[in-house]
Design a protein around this motif. Sequence first.
Motif, PDB file in Angstrom:
ATOM      1  N   PHE A  77       0.864  -1.181   0.000  1.00  0.00           N
ATOM      2  CA  PHE A  77       0.000   0.000   0.000  1.00  0.00           C
ATOM      3  C   PHE A  77       0.902   1.232   0.000  1.00  0.00           C
ATOM      4  O   PHE A  77       1.702   1.410   0.920  1.00  0.00           O
ATOM      5  CB  PHE A  77      -0.895   0.017   1.239  1.00  0.00           C
ATOM      6  CG  PHE A  77      -1.677  -1.251   1.456  1.00  0.00           C
ATOM      7  CD1 PHE A  77      -2.502  -1.755   0.460  1.00  0.00           C
ATOM      8  CD2 PHE A  77      -1.594  -1.940   2.653  1.00  0.00           C
ATOM      9  CE1 PHE A  77      -3.231  -2.928   0.654  1.00  0.00           C
ATOM     10  CE2 PHE A  77      -2.315  -3.110   2.866  1.00  0.00           C
ATOM     11  CZ  PHE A  77      -3.138  -3.601   1.860  1.00  0.00           C
ATOM     12  N   HIS A  78       0.762   2.065  -1.007  1.00  0.00           N
ATOM     13  CA  HIS A  78       1.619   3.248  -1.143  1.00  0.00           C
ATOM     14  C   HIS A  78       0.806   4.521  -1.313  1.00  0.00           C
ATOM     15  O   HIS A  78      -0.357   4.471  -1.705  1.00  0.00           O
ATOM     16  CB  HIS A  78       2.505   3.127  -2.392  1.00  0.00           C
ATOM     17  CG  HIS A  78       3.684   2.229  -2.220  1.00  0.00           C
ATOM     18  ND1 HIS A  78       4.709   2.222  -3.123  1.00  0.00           N
ATOM     19  CD2 HIS A  78       4.003   1.315  -1.282  1.00  0.00           C
ATOM     20  CE1 HIS A  78       5.626   1.324  -2.742  1.00  0.00           C
ATOM     21  NE2 HIS A  78       5.211   0.764  -1.637  1.00  0.00           N
ATOM     22  N   GLU A  79       1.484   5.637  -1.073  1.00  0.00           N
ATOM     23  CA  GLU A  79       0.920   6.930  -1.449  1.00  0.00           C
ATOM     24  C   GLU A  79       2.033   7.794  -2.010  1.00  0.00           C
ATOM     25  O   GLU A  79       3.129   7.853  -1.447  1.00  0.00           O
ATOM     26  CB  GLU A  79       0.278   7.626  -0.237  1.00  0.00           C
ATOM     27  CG  GLU A  79      -0.349   8.967  -0.617  1.00  0.00           C
ATOM     28  CD  GLU A  79      -1.215   9.566   0.477  1.00  0.00           C
ATOM     29  OE1 GLU A  79      -1.056   9.188   1.653  1.00  0.00           O
ATOM     30  OE2 GLU A  79      -2.057  10.411   0.146  1.00  0.00           O
ATOM     31  N   ARG A  88       7.595  11.544  -3.813  1.00  0.00           N
ATOM     32  CA  ARG A  88       8.152  10.298  -3.303  1.00  0.00           C
ATOM     33  C   ARG A  88       7.002   9.419  -2.835  1.00  0.00           C
ATOM     34  O   ARG A  88       5.878   9.890  -2.671  1.00  0.00           O
ATOM     35  CB  ARG A  88       9.147  10.557  -2.162  1.00  0.00           C
ATOM     36  CG  ARG A  88       8.530  11.151  -0.929  1.00  0.00           C
ATOM     37  CD  ARG A  88       9.585  11.482   0.112  1.00  0.00           C
ATOM     38  NE  ARG A  88       8.955  12.002   1.315  1.00  0.00           N
ATOM     39  CZ  ARG A  88       8.635  11.257   2.371  1.00  0.00           C
ATOM     40  NH1 ARG A  88       8.903   9.967   2.377  1.00  0.00           N
ATOM     41  NH2 ARG A  88       8.039  11.787   3.419  1.00  0.00           N
ATOM     42  N   MET A  89       7.301   8.145  -2.609  1.00  0.00           N
ATOM     43  CA  MET A  89       6.253   7.218  -2.214  1.00  0.00           C
ATOM     44  C   MET A  89       6.411   6.824  -0.756  1.00  0.00           C
ATOM     45  O   MET A  89       7.493   6.521  -0.286  1.00  0.00           O
ATOM     46  CB  MET A  89       6.273   5.988  -3.105  1.00  0.00           C
ATOM     47  CG  MET A  89       5.770   6.285  -4.506  1.00  0.00           C
ATOM     48  SD  MET A  89       5.305   4.817  -5.397  1.00  0.00           S
ATOM     49  CE  MET A  89       6.916   4.230  -5.872  1.00  0.00           C
ATOM     50  N   VAL A  90       5.285   6.866  -0.058  1.00  0.00           N
ATOM     51  CA  VAL A  90       5.242   6.450   1.341  1.00  0.00           C
ATOM     52  C   VAL A  90       4.539   5.097   1.388  1.00  0.00           C
ATOM     53  O   VAL A  90       3.552   4.891   0.691  1.00  0.00           O
ATOM     54  CB  VAL A  90       4.444   7.474   2.178  1.00  0.00           C
ATOM     55  CG1 VAL A  90       4.352   7.033   3.629  1.00  0.00           C
ATOM     56  CG2 VAL A  90       5.070   8.842   2.076  1.00  0.00           C
ATOM     57  N   LYS A 110      -2.911   7.594  -3.384  1.00  0.00           N
ATOM     58  CA  LYS A 110      -2.723   6.227  -2.884  1.00  0.00           C
ATOM     59  C   LYS A 110      -2.859   5.226  -4.024  1.00  0.00           C
ATOM     60  O   LYS A 110      -3.602   5.453  -4.988  1.00  0.00           O
ATOM     61  CB  LYS A 110      -3.746   5.938  -1.789  1.00  0.00           C
ATOM     62  CG  LYS A 110      -3.407   6.669  -0.502  1.00  0.00           C
ATOM     63  CD  LYS A 110      -4.367   6.341   0.611  1.00  0.00           C
ATOM     64  CE  LYS A 110      -3.927   7.091   1.871  1.00  0.00           C
ATOM     65  NZ  LYS A 110      -5.051   7.398   2.745  1.00  0.00           N
ATOM     66  N   HIS A 111      -2.141   4.117  -3.912  1.00  0.00           N
ATOM     67  CA  HIS A 111      -2.192   3.080  -4.939  1.00  0.00           C
ATOM     68  C   HIS A 111      -1.716   1.761  -4.374  1.00  0.00           C
ATOM     69  O   HIS A 111      -1.127   1.727  -3.291  1.00  0.00           O
ATOM     70  CB  HIS A 111      -1.339   3.477  -6.157  1.00  0.00           C
ATOM     71  CG  HIS A 111       0.082   3.839  -5.813  1.00  0.00           C
ATOM     72  ND1 HIS A 111       0.451   5.115  -5.422  1.00  0.00           N
ATOM     73  CD2 HIS A 111       1.219   3.099  -5.784  1.00  0.00           C
ATOM     74  CE1 HIS A 111       1.749   5.144  -5.172  1.00  0.00           C
ATOM     75  NE2 HIS A 111       2.251   3.922  -5.374  1.00  0.00           N
ATOM     76  N   LEU A 112      -1.961   0.706  -5.119  1.00  0.00           N
ATOM     77  CA  LEU A 112      -1.352  -0.592  -4.795  1.00  0.00           C
ATOM     78  C   LEU A 112      -0.098  -0.692  -5.638  1.00  0.00           C
ATOM     79  O   LEU A 112      -0.132  -0.483  -6.842  1.00  0.00           O
ATOM     80  CB  LEU A 112      -2.284  -1.760  -5.142  1.00  0.00           C
ATOM     81  CG  LEU A 112      -3.636  -1.837  -4.436  1.00  0.00           C
ATOM     82  CD1 LEU A 112      -4.370  -3.107  -4.883  1.00  0.00           C
ATOM     83  CD2 LEU A 112      -3.477  -1.828  -2.921  1.00  0.00           C
ATOM     84  N   MET A 113       1.031  -0.986  -5.009  1.00  0.00           N
ATOM     85  CA  MET A 113       2.287  -1.174  -5.730  1.00  0.00           C
ATOM     86  C   MET A 113       2.469  -2.677  -5.902  1.00  0.00           C
ATOM     87  O   MET A 113       2.500  -3.428  -4.924  1.00  0.00           O
ATOM     88  CB  MET A 113       3.436  -0.601  -4.899  1.00  0.00           C
ATOM     89  CG  MET A 113       4.627  -0.242  -5.721  1.00  0.00           C
ATOM     90  SD  MET A 113       4.360   1.416  -6.417  1.00  0.00           S
ATOM     91  CE  MET A 113       5.509   1.345  -7.766  1.00  0.00           C
ATOM     92  N   LEU A 114       2.579  -3.105  -7.150  1.00  0.00           N
ATOM     93  CA  LEU A 114       2.615  -4.531  -7.487  1.00  0.00           C
ATOM     94  C   LEU A 114       4.034  -4.898  -7.898  1.00  0.00           C
ATOM     95  O   LEU A 114       4.567  -4.341  -8.859  1.00  0.00           O
ATOM     96  CB  LEU A 114       1.641  -4.812  -8.638  1.00  0.00           C
ATOM     97  CG  LEU A 114       0.256  -4.152  -8.550  1.00  0.00           C
ATOM     98  CD1 LEU A 114      -0.448  -4.209  -9.893  1.00  0.00           C
ATOM     99  CD2 LEU A 114      -0.588  -4.814  -7.484  1.00  0.00           C
TER     100      LEU A 114
END
Length: 150
Positions: A77-79, A88-90, A110-114
């Motif tokens: 789980f990223h933002e 940058r991604m948290v 926010k996004h799902l990082m795959l």
Amino acid sequence: MKNIITLFILLISSYSHISFANEADSTTVRFTVENAWIAEAPPVSKVMVAYLTINNQSNQAITIVKAESDLYSSIEFHETVHENGLARMVRYSELLVPANDNLELKRGGKHLMLFNPTKRLKIGDTVTIRLTTADDTFKIISVPVKKVQY
Ligand SMILES: [Cu+2]
């Protein structure tokens, strides 16, 4: 004896790989998902990104604690956050969906990082993702790979 061997082989084959395709959502699941899609990525890419909207139709907040797919080694789980002109991604350990509300995972947020697709995923392919909540319900969603519209 032959029957026992057959049973043994059946047991082995049913546990040998994770597959959610024939699994149903847990009956107590309290959310729905819409507008889910995965952004197409170049063939060499080790990461892809998924977006979706989670609708919580219950009077209690829902915490999504895990996302999994047999087509990726892991899902986080990223933002994307912007600070001093830099993006940058948290990473988060979970996603909170407020009671009777939505959580929108969308581009620039926010996004799902795959991570590490196990095969080349092209536009039109569908990825099965399983979302698990803190109270141990789960939903299985089918997510199409789409072209990013700029
Ligand atoms: Cu990310």
